[in-house]
Design a protein around this motif. Structure first.
Motif, PDB file in Angstrom:
ATOM      1  N   ARG A  80       0.956  -1.301  -0.015  1.00 47.33           N
ATOM      2  CA  ARG A  80       0.058   0.036  -0.005  1.00 47.33           C
ATOM      3  C   ARG A  80       0.963   1.151  -0.054  1.00 47.33           C
ATOM      4  O   ARG A  80       1.942   1.127   0.257  1.00 47.33           O
ATOM      5  CB  ARG A  80      -0.927   0.090   1.260  1.00 47.33           C
ATOM      6  N   TYR A  84       0.916  10.466   0.426  1.00 45.42           N
ATOM      7  CA  TYR A  84       0.050  10.910  -0.788  1.00 45.42           C
ATOM      8  C   TYR A  84       0.723  11.600  -1.607  1.00 45.42           C
ATOM      9  O   TYR A  84       1.886  11.802  -1.826  1.00 45.42           O
ATOM     10  CB  TYR A  84      -0.781  12.334  -0.360  1.00 45.42           C
ATOM     11  N   VAL A 200      -3.209  -0.241  -9.733  1.00 47.23           N
ATOM     12  CA  VAL A 200      -3.137   1.181 -10.165  1.00 47.23           C
ATOM     13  C   VAL A 200      -2.358   1.469 -11.196  1.00 47.23           C
ATOM     14  O   VAL A 200      -1.182   1.212 -11.264  1.00 47.23           O
ATOM     15  CB  VAL A 200      -2.865   2.340  -8.891  1.00 47.23           C
ATOM     16  N   ASN A 204      -2.017   8.197 -11.334  1.00 44.17           N
ATOM     17  CA  ASN A 204      -3.274   8.123 -10.658  1.00 44.17           C
ATOM     18  C   ASN A 204      -2.753   8.780  -9.322  1.00 44.17           C
ATOM     19  O   ASN A 204      -1.630   8.654  -9.018  1.00 44.17           O
ATOM     20  CB  ASN A 204      -3.979   7.136 -10.242  1.00 44.17           C
ATOM     21  N   LEU A 206      -2.434   8.660  -5.453  1.00 40.31           N
ATOM     22  CA  LEU A 206      -2.741   7.571  -4.256  1.00 40.31           C
ATOM     23  C   LEU A 206      -2.790   8.514  -2.992  1.00 40.31           C
ATOM     24  O   LEU A 206      -2.513   9.588  -2.738  1.00 40.31           O
ATOM     25  CB  LEU A 206      -1.316   6.999  -4.136  1.00 40.31           C
ATOM     26  N   THR A 207      -3.850   7.581  -2.264  1.00 43.27           N
ATOM     27  CA  THR A 207      -3.999   8.059  -0.862  1.00 43.27           C
ATOM     28  C   THR A 207      -3.019   7.334   0.299  1.00 43.27           C
ATOM     29  O   THR A 207      -2.978   6.119   0.060  1.00 43.27           O
ATOM     30  CB  THR A 207      -5.495   7.601  -0.605  1.00 43.27           C
ATOM     31  N   ASN A 212      -5.437   3.417   5.680  1.00 47.53           N
ATOM     32  CA  ASN A 212      -6.178   3.413   4.637  1.00 47.53           C
ATOM     33  C   ASN A 212      -5.474   4.161   3.190  1.00 47.53           C
ATOM     34  O   ASN A 212      -6.049   4.478   2.395  1.00 47.53           O
ATOM     35  CB  ASN A 212      -7.366   4.676   4.619  1.00 47.53           C
ATOM     36  N   GLY A 213      -4.319   3.360   3.195  1.00 47.88           N
ATOM     37  CA  GLY A 213      -3.373   3.640   1.959  1.00 47.88           C
ATOM     38  C   GLY A 213      -3.904   3.016   0.754  1.00 47.88           C
ATOM     39  O   GLY A 213      -4.730   2.035   0.685  1.00 47.88           O
ATOM     40  N   THR A 214      -3.731   3.542  -0.386  1.00 44.74           N
ATOM     41  CA  THR A 214      -4.309   2.970  -1.657  1.00 44.74           C
ATOM     42  C   THR A 214      -3.544   1.461  -1.859  1.00 44.74           C
ATOM     43  O   THR A 214      -2.297   1.473  -1.800  1.00 44.74           O
ATOM     44  CB  THR A 214      -3.943   3.949  -2.922  1.00 44.74           C
ATOM     45  N   LEU A 215      -4.333   0.517  -2.053  1.00 45.56           N
ATOM     46  CA  LEU A 215      -3.595  -0.910  -2.173  1.00 45.56           C
ATOM     47  C   LEU A 215      -3.126  -0.869  -3.747  1.00 45.56           C
ATOM     48  O   LEU A 215      -3.830  -0.755  -4.700  1.00 45.56           O
ATOM     49  CB  LEU A 215      -4.917  -1.921  -1.984  1.00 45.56           C
ATOM     50  N   LEU A 216      -1.875  -1.242  -3.730  1.00 42.70           N
ATOM     51  CA  LEU A 216      -1.291  -1.129  -5.223  1.00 42.70           C
ATOM     52  C   LEU A 216      -1.094  -2.630  -5.751  1.00 42.70           C
ATOM     53  O   LEU A 216      -1.222  -2.712  -6.931  1.00 42.70           O
ATOM     54  CB  LEU A 216       0.109  -0.557  -4.978  1.00 42.70           C
TER      55      LEU A 216
END
Length: 404
Positions: A80, A84, A200, A204, A206-207, A212-216
């Motif tokens: 993840r 940001y 991803v 894009n 990413l959070t 709650n980080g974006t799952l990569l």
């Protein structure tokens, strides 16, 4: 009229009026029929059936229990985003095998680089203030004995030096935080394993964050590979008895210490080529199902085991012994009796009732009824009767039993 030819008999009947007319007509038909004075041909002989036979073999086997299991990776990691930012690049191909520390993604680092440099400059500024406060305190310490400054001014110098020192510590901590943020813009593999596809695409947003980080993507560790399977109470008790017998002089250990071997067969395999050992058993038996969960661990050097597969797993329960084996195709059933046809030296088929043991691939263990060297019919059983002479043809080769 015995001993007379057909023509002579006909003449005799026509010369004596006492012979009935029906007999005269019958004799006339016999006289006209071609070849009627020849003897009747012998009945046609029944053809000898042709069959295929295989040799009964004797080999070393081991009794075992077979179960259905499922492979599971020894570790699965979700990769993840920790900060940001926009995804700049993806540094791997989907499905690759990656090594620990290998770069996977890069997030645009410019902003984090600037923030980190700013935090470094803050360290320099606070360090200069600290040095100044420290020098002032050193001067005031010399003036206090001469009463050149008051006690209050001296205490203010001490407080100013401690404040400056704390500011330096805070600036350094902030620089460490910004250094981590900058470091997290380069996402590296936390372990070695097979990587999933990139979830991803580049460009894009990413959070970031710890929760709650974006799952990569995901990484699955295939070495070693686990196989979980459920065993019944009777099988579990057998393994425990075996464990207890091996620890007569000491308290019994776990199945891991016993190093019970196990073998795995994939759906498209006939053998059990994957070798492992049991390293875990659940602490209790399920009250609902009456089963316990065991785990086998496999090195999986060739990475042929993939997480999520349904497999057959075999656990040996005896020491190796010599056994008689025959092809499964040789067996026939008469109600609840299993039998085979054996071709003897005289070429005749003989029925033998057999007592069967376990299965080894395409072969079955025979406990009684046969001996090594016998020849059993494996093809053409439906054309054979006990005691009938057959024309036997040897099978090309007898299959080798799989690993027990």
């Amino acid at each position: 009229m015995l001993g007379l030819s057909t023509t002579s008999a006909f003449r005799f009947a026509t010369q004596h009026s006492s012979v009935p007319a029906a007999c005269v007509a019958a004799l006339a038909c016999l006289a006209l029929a071609p070849g009627c004075d020849k003897p009747a041909p012998p009945a046609a002989e029944q053809p000898v059936p042709r069959v295929t036979v295989a040799d009964v073999v004797e080999r070393e086997v081991t009794d075992s229990d077979d179960f259905t299991g499922k492979t599971e990776a020894s570790a699965i990691v979700e990769v993840r985003a920790r900060v940001y930012g926009y995804l700049r690049s993806t540094e791997f191909k989907d499905g690759d095998y990656v090594k620990e520390g290998q770069t996977l993604f890069t997030i645009e680092p410019d902003e984090y680089q600037a923030i980190h440099e700013q935090s470094l400059s803050r360290i320099a500024l606070t360090t200069a203030n600290y040095d100044l406060a420290k020098s002032k305190l050193a001067r005031d310490e010399k003036l206090v004995p001469t009463n050149a400054i008051s006690q209050e001014e001296y205490e203010e110098s001490v407080a100013a030096m401690k404040s400056a020192e704390a500011t330096v510590v805070a600036a350094k901590a902030d620089a460490n935080r910004t250094a981590l943020d900058l470091k997290y813009t380069v996402i590296k593999a936390p372990m070695s394993g097979r990587i999933d596809r990139a979830l991803v695409s580049d460009g894009n947003l990413l959070t970031g964050g710890l929760t709650n980080g974006t799952l990569l993507t995901k990484i699955v560790a295939e070495q070693p590979m686990y196989v979980y399977f459920d065993v019944d109470e009777r099988s579990l008790l057998g393994y425990m008895r075996q464990r207890d017998r091996s620890n007569v002089d000491k308290s019994p250990g776990s199945l891991r210490e016993q190093e019970v071997p196990c073998y795995v067969q994939l759906a498209d395999e006939k053998d059990f080529p994957h070798v492992g050992k049991i390293d875990f058993a659940s602490a209790e038996v399920s009250a609902g199902t009456g089963t316990a969960r065991l785990r086998g661990v496999f090195e999986n050097k060739d990475r042929s085991l993939v997480s999520g597969l349904f497999v057959r797993i075999r656990v040996p329960v005896s020491k190796p012994y010599r056994a008689v084996l025959i092809p499964e195709r040789a067996l026939a059933t008469d109600q609840n009796i299993r039998f085979v046809y054996v071709v003897g030296q005289d070429g005749k088929a003989e029925r033998r009732n057999v007592e069967l043991g376990g299965q080894r691939g395409d072969l079955r263990i025979v406990k009684s009824g046969l001996a090594a060297g016998d020849r059993v019919i494996v093809k053409g059983l439906q054309r054979v009767r006990p005691g009938q002479k057959v024309e036997a043809e040897n099978e090309a080769a007898t299959p080798t039993p799989p690993r027990s």
